[in-house]
Scaffold this active site. Structure first.
Site, PDB file in Angstrom:
ATOM      1  CG  HIS A 158      -1.763   1.165   1.390  1.00  0.00           C
ATOM      2  ND1 HIS A 158      -1.401   2.250   2.152  1.00  0.00           N
ATOM      3  CD2 HIS A 158      -2.950   1.478   0.822  1.00  0.00           C
ATOM      4  CE1 HIS A 158      -2.345   3.165   2.078  1.00  0.00           C
ATOM      5  NE2 HIS A 158      -3.304   2.714   1.275  1.00  0.00           N
TER       6      HIS A 158
ATOM      7  NE  ARG B  14       5.126  37.932 -11.339  1.00  0.00           N
ATOM      8  CZ  ARG B  14       4.863  36.642 -11.572  1.00  0.00           C
ATOM      9  NH1 ARG B  14       5.851  35.794 -11.777  1.00  0.00           N
ATOM     10  NH2 ARG B  14       3.609  36.217 -11.607  1.00  0.00           N
TER      11      ARG B  14
ATOM     12  NE  ARG C  42       4.585  42.608 -14.056  1.00  0.00           N
ATOM     13  CZ  ARG C  42       4.058  41.774 -13.162  1.00  0.00           C
ATOM     14  NH1 ARG C  42       2.950  41.110 -13.458  1.00  0.00           N
ATOM     15  NH2 ARG C  42       4.641  41.578 -12.014  1.00  0.00           N
TER      16      ARG C  42
ATOM     17  CD  GLU D 193      -2.119  41.983 -14.715  1.00  0.00           C
ATOM     18  OE1 GLU D 193      -1.861  40.950 -14.092  1.00  0.00           O
ATOM     19  OE2 GLU D 193      -1.322  42.918 -14.811  1.00  0.00           O
TER      20      GLU D 193
ATOM     21  N   GLY E 141      -2.561  37.984 -17.613  1.00  0.00           N
ATOM     22  CA  GLY E 141      -2.170  37.741 -16.218  1.00  0.00           C
ATOM     23  C   GLY E 141      -3.360  37.100 -15.545  1.00  0.00           C
ATOM     24  CB  THR E 142      -4.726  33.697 -15.786  1.00  0.00           C
ATOM     25  OG1 THR E 142      -3.452  33.068 -15.659  1.00  0.00           O
ATOM     26  CG2 THR E 142      -5.129  33.770 -17.240  1.00  0.00           C
ATOM     27  CG  ASN E 143      -1.352  34.601 -11.203  1.00  0.00           C
ATOM     28  OD1 ASN E 143      -1.715  33.476 -11.501  1.00  0.00           O
ATOM     29  ND2 ASN E 143      -0.082  34.978 -11.206  1.00  0.00           N
ATOM     30  CG  ASP E 144      -3.499  40.664 -10.632  1.00  0.00           C
ATOM     31  OD1 ASP E 144      -3.941  40.720  -9.475  1.00  0.00           O
ATOM     32  OD2 ASP E 144      -2.315  40.919 -10.932  1.00  0.00           O
TER      33      ASP E 144
ATOM     34  CB  CYS F 185       2.729  35.376 -18.169  1.00  0.00           C
ATOM     35  SG  CYS F 185       1.953  36.958 -17.809  1.00  0.00           S
TER      36      CYS F 185
HETATM   37  C1  PEP Z   1      -0.891  37.624 -13.133  1.00  0.00           C
HETATM   38  O1  PEP Z   1      -1.584  38.466 -12.543  1.00  0.00           O
HETATM   39  O2  PEP Z   1      -1.343  36.585 -13.602  1.00  0.00           O
HETATM   40  C2  PEP Z   1       0.554  37.841 -13.285  1.00  0.00           C
HETATM   41  C3  PEP Z   1       1.293  37.003 -13.968  1.00  0.00           C
HETATM   42  O3  PEP Z   1       1.087  38.910 -12.654  1.00  0.00           O
HETATM   43  P1  PEP Z   1       1.457  38.936 -11.106  1.00  0.00           P
HETATM   44  O4  PEP Z   1       1.306  37.542 -10.594  1.00  0.00           O
HETATM   45  O5  PEP Z   1       2.850  39.437 -11.036  1.00  0.00           O
HETATM   46  O6  PEP Z   1       0.440  39.892 -10.583  1.00  0.00           O
HETATM   47 MG    MG Z   2      -0.833  40.471 -12.262  1.00  0.00          MG
END
Ligand code: PEP
Ligand code: MG
Length: 910
Positions: free
Chosen positions: A477, A592, A647, A779, A800-803, A865
């Site tokens: 296991h 960055r 950036r 973003e 910027g898919t995080n924001d 990104c």
């Molecule tokens: C984002 O917002 O996706 C991004 C890549 O920029 P940061 O994470 O630096 O805000």
């Molecule tokens: Mg961002």
């Protein structure tokens, strides 16, 4: 109205030809186990006959609050009667009873997560029939006591320890060491004792069907045994460990499990019987040649539970009486590989010299093995390169990038075991799953040290950095689960005498005693254990990975039938850029620049932000220009001939300032000592003045460039001067400038105008022509909505898919994952963490912006990104749904992204 078929037969029987109804394609109906049992029957392999109850029946049963759908029990009864007829035996028969196993089997393999009941059909009468048929009372009574024990635990949830304690007590009374030495009478007495435990522990009100003459009684009726066992297997779909496993492996909750009812064959009928698990190739390294473990005179669970130490499968042919079965098994291995064209994982039993196949499926394997097997199978002509790429799970490649022991460190091996799951780990010893979780939550790495693990340990195994067991083989296991999770694991460390109660380990042959909290290091690739912390190093890419990623690149970069699928890297220093190039990144998708303002440079940016004095600010800018120019020179030189998206400064400026709470504390301390705090107070006042209630929605991104116009001037000058200098030196710098957090077209237009003016000045100054594209980082949802407007002024969009996720949901990216996303995932408000895997709505925004941009100009290019650029599922969505040209991710995810991009391309071409 046609009714749905709920039960599918497989195999033949002594009194029947093969009546198999299913096949391997029916995974979602029959579960993996049921579909492959049917398939093995179809290709003529020896499979004990039986029938499979569909996954859909389980789903309906669960949805109806544990109530049987109409007609299902009738169909099961008909299939049971049919199986009895095929075998010429009846369940519960006093002369020649039929016994069955009842096993779970979901559409995706979930090893050890759900329930199984063996030896079903035994009661006080049929045990006599079993004795009559086998002339082996010991075996019959042992089977009966195992059945009561397993049924009680699995079906009624009675504590397994109650039975184990009773066996231990019996051994003591009988004066023997092992269960095998117990006499027939001992076993018969145990059966009575087990029934008494059952009667005592079961709540009569919850199980009225078990009440006979006013008292709870172990069910003698095999039909009732069967129904309760099937219900228990259905119920186990929703048990805690199964739910955790599905969440971790992203298996949907609404698939249900099938139930396989199959004629029992016995690996515990004496010295010419055996049971084992095996792989058709080595699951750890992928080498050709069969691989696995077996036990003579044992039942299946004994092997995987790691209760007895197993023999390697290569020794099977040397056991007297098993030679023929071993040869047959070898033949079966070949047939299975040829048929499935994949490495297979099998379970088998040999009953008195006759081989029976109990299961097969595509074998779980380490990343290294996945690569080796794929390459070998392409060479052997079994599969094509494209199939090979689709076989390797990109997330698994992470394992190859696991830390290893630093070879230059002096390593004193304390103990050796089996190299069950690769990678090295360092941590403090814990002896229980709960302690592993506690230590992990306290932010310290733990190594879970156990005699063996069982499915209840899953939480601790997830929390631990590494796993060590003193028992069990590479198919135990612990080994199977650790490999699946990519956690380093060393199994079968026999010199470890583990006392989990005293929380210590005695290392045999030494006077060393390890205690809870002591630090050890394990290397699951070599199977070694070291006392203390061994320094770890990140590994290099192997030749096999290179080969497979080379194939992936050929697929993803082929533009003959459309566009290529490109992979860039997020990097902001030359070391990361170099590493990323080694990992196969084509360009830098995000640099960055604010990361370049950290360390000793923080002082310079602080004096720019906090000073009102124009000279001080001008000097700070001059210093920043000097250091930034050198940064860009170094990076653009590394990236010569390749794009580098730079950036402009993005985060809220107070991120560069001292923490006001710390500063206030310092002031208080100094005041207490009677020191002068006037400067510190002034500083605190200025910092306080910069604070915002919602900094993530505040003065950041392009807003900084509008408010502090000197900043973009300085940064663009640094980029352009670096490029000009390198051009003059004969390099081919390809910077691209990206403006972050744009929501209004005018923000982009004004910043672009500043940038173009500076670039023109630098061109004049150096006498070189610079071609620096200027793009927008998309973003914010508003930017997606007006993307066509922005596109008229931008050379590229990078998402910027995080924001974008943060602002689409209104979820703080800094807090959501700690505060409420776990509850959202647990309560199934969301199916996946949107900061890990791109959310469909966010994806739609990306697609909308790409479509709008492309409609304006076909010259534009599009990338992603955010963190999602390194997530395999999101990568497929970005390329195939949103239509981007590249994804950009952190250096260590580049190999994974190359493979995921190739797979996305293959999927799109299907
Ligand atoms: C984002 O917002 O996706 C991004 C890549 O920029 P940061 O994470 O630096 O805000
Ligand atoms: Mg961002």
């Amino acid at each position: 109205m046609t009714t749905m078929q709920r039960v599918y037969k497989f195999g033949g029987g002594v009194a029947s030809p093969d009546v198999t109804e299913g096949d391997a394609s029916m995974n979602y109906i029959l579960g993996g186990k049921g579909a492959n049992l049917a398939e093995m029957c179809r290709i003529g392999l020896p499979v004990p006959p039986g029938f499979t109850i569909t996954c859909q029946t389980c789903v309906e049963y669960d949805e109806a609050g544990n109530s049987w759908p109409d007609g299902a029990l009738d169909e099961i009864e008909a299939a049971t009667c049919d199986l009895e007829a095929r075998m010429g035996k009846r369940l519960g028969d006093a002369e020649d009873p039929l016994l069955v196993s009842v096993r779970s089997g979901a559409p995706f393999s979930m090893p050890g997560m759900m329930d199984t009941v063996l030896n079903l059909g035994l009661n006080d009468e049929s045990v006599m029939g079993l004795i009559a048929q086998t002339d082996n009372p010991h075996f019959a009574w042992d089977s009966y006591r195992r059945f009561i024990q397993m049924f009680s635990n699995v079906v009624l949830g009675i504590d397994a320890d109650l039975f184990e304690n009773a066996i231990a007590q019996r051994r003591l009374i009988a004066g023997v060491r092992t269960d095998a030495e117990l006499s027939d009478e001992d076993l018969r007495d145990l059966v009575d004792e087990f029934k008494a435990i059952f009667a005592r522990e079961v709540d009569a009100s919850a199980y009225p069907e078990l009440v006979v003459d006013g008292t709870v009684t172990f069910p003698a009726d095999p039909r009732l045994q069967l129904r309760l066992a099937i219900q228990a297997v259905f119920g186990s779909w929703m048990n805690e460990r199964a739910c955790i496993y599905r969440q971790r492996n992203r298996i949907p909750d609404d698939l249900g499990t099938a139930v396989n009812v199959q004629v029992m064959v016995f690996g515990n009928k004496g010295e010419t019987s055996a049971t084992g698990v095996a792989f058709t190739r080595d699951p750890a390294c992928g080498a050709r040649g069969t691989y696995g473990d077996f036990l003579v005179n044992a039942q299946g669970e004994d092997v995987v539970a790691g209760i007895r130490n197993t023999e390697p499968i290569s020794d099977l042919a040397n056991v007297p009486g098993l030679e023929e079965a071993a040869a047959e098994l070898d033949r079966v291995f070949g047939i299975l590989e040829g048929h499935y064209r994949d490495m297979c994982d099998i379970e088998f039993t040999i009953e008195q010299g006759k081989l029976w196949m109990l299961q097969t499926r595509a074998g779980k394997r380490t990343a290294a093995a996945a690569l080796r097997i794929a390459i070998d199978m392409v060479e052997e002509g079994l599969i094509s390169r494209d199939e090979a790429l689709m076989r390797i799970d990109p997330s698994q490649l992470d394992q190859l990038l696991h830390p290893q022991f630093d070879t230059s460190a002096a390593v004193d091996v304390l103990a050796r075991g089996l190299n069950a799951s690769p990678g090295a780990a360092v941590g403090e010893i814990v002896f229980s799953s709960d302690d592993a979780v506690a230590v992990h939550e306290a932010g310290r790495p733990a190594i879970l040290v156990r005699w063996e693990t069982n499915p209840d340990d899953l939480k601790g195994m997830v929390a631990a950095e590494g796993i060590l067991t003193s028992h069990g083989g590479k198919t135990s296991h612990a080994a199977v689960i650790a490999r699946g999770m990519g956690t380093p694991c060393v199994c079968g460390v026999e010199s470890f005498r583990i006392d989990a109660v005293a929380k210590e380990v005695h290392v045999l042959g030494t006077d060393i005693v390890l205690h809870e909290g002591d630090v050890i290091s394990i290397d699951g690739g070599q199977g070694i254990v070291v006392a203390g912390a061994v320094p770890l190093v990140k590994p290099e890419l192997t030749g096999d990975l290179d080969t497979v990623l080379g194939w992936a690149d050929e697929v993803r970069l082929d533009e003959s039938a459309g566009r290529g699928y490109h992979v860039r890297v997020n990097a902001d220093n030359p070391e990361d850029a170099e590493l990323a190039l080694e990992f196969g990144a084509e360009a830098i998708g995000l640099c960055r620049t604010e990361h370049m303002f950290l360390g000793d440079r923080k002082q310079i940016i602080q004096s720019f932000i906090l000073s009102d004095d124009a000279d001080v600010r001008a000097k700070a800018l001059e210093d920043l220009l000097a250091v930034q120019t050198e940064d860009f020179v170094a990076m653009l030189r590394t990236m010569t001939g390749r794009a580098m998206v730079i950036r402009l400064i993005d985060p809220p400026l107070h991120e560069f300032l001292d923490d006001p709470r710390e500063l206030a504390g310092e002031i208080a301390r100094k005041e207490a000592l009677g020191q002068d705090v006037s400067d510190a107070r002034e500083r605190l006042r200025l910092i306080d003045g910069m604070m915002e209630s919602n900094p993530m929605l505040g003065l950041r991104g392009v807003r900084l460039s509008i408010v502090y116009a000197d900043l973009p001037l300085m940064q663009v000058r640094a980029v352009a001067s670096a490029a000009a200098r390198l051009k003059l030196e004969g390099f081919d710098p390809r910077p691209e400038i990206m403006i972050p957090l744009v929501s209004i077209t005018e923000e982009h237009v004004q910043t672009r105008a500043v940038a173009e003016r500076v670039i023109a000045e630098v061109e004049a100054e150096y006498g070189v022509k610079l071609d620096i594209p200027i793009g927008t980082m998309i973003e914010l949802p508003r930017a997606c909505l007006v993307a066509d407007e922005i596109a008229a002024h931008a050379d590229f969009f990078c998402f910027g898919t995080n924001d974008l996720t943060q602002t689409t949901f209104g979820f703080s990216r800094d807090d959501a994952e700690a505060k409420f996303l776990p509850a959202y995932l647990h309560e199934k408000v969301l199916a996946a963490n949107p900061f890990e895997t791109v959310d469909p709505a966010v994806l739609q925004l990306v697609k909308m912006a790409v479509d709008k941009g492309r409609a304006v100009t076909s010259e534009m290019h599009f990338g992603v990104c955010g963190e999602h650029g390194g997530d395999p599922t999101s990568i497929v969505d970005f390329f195939n749904t949103a239509g981007v040209d590249y994804v950009s991710c952190s250096p260590y995810r580049v190999p994974l992204a190359r493979l995921a991009a190739a797979r996305a391309k293959l999927i799109s071409e299907r």
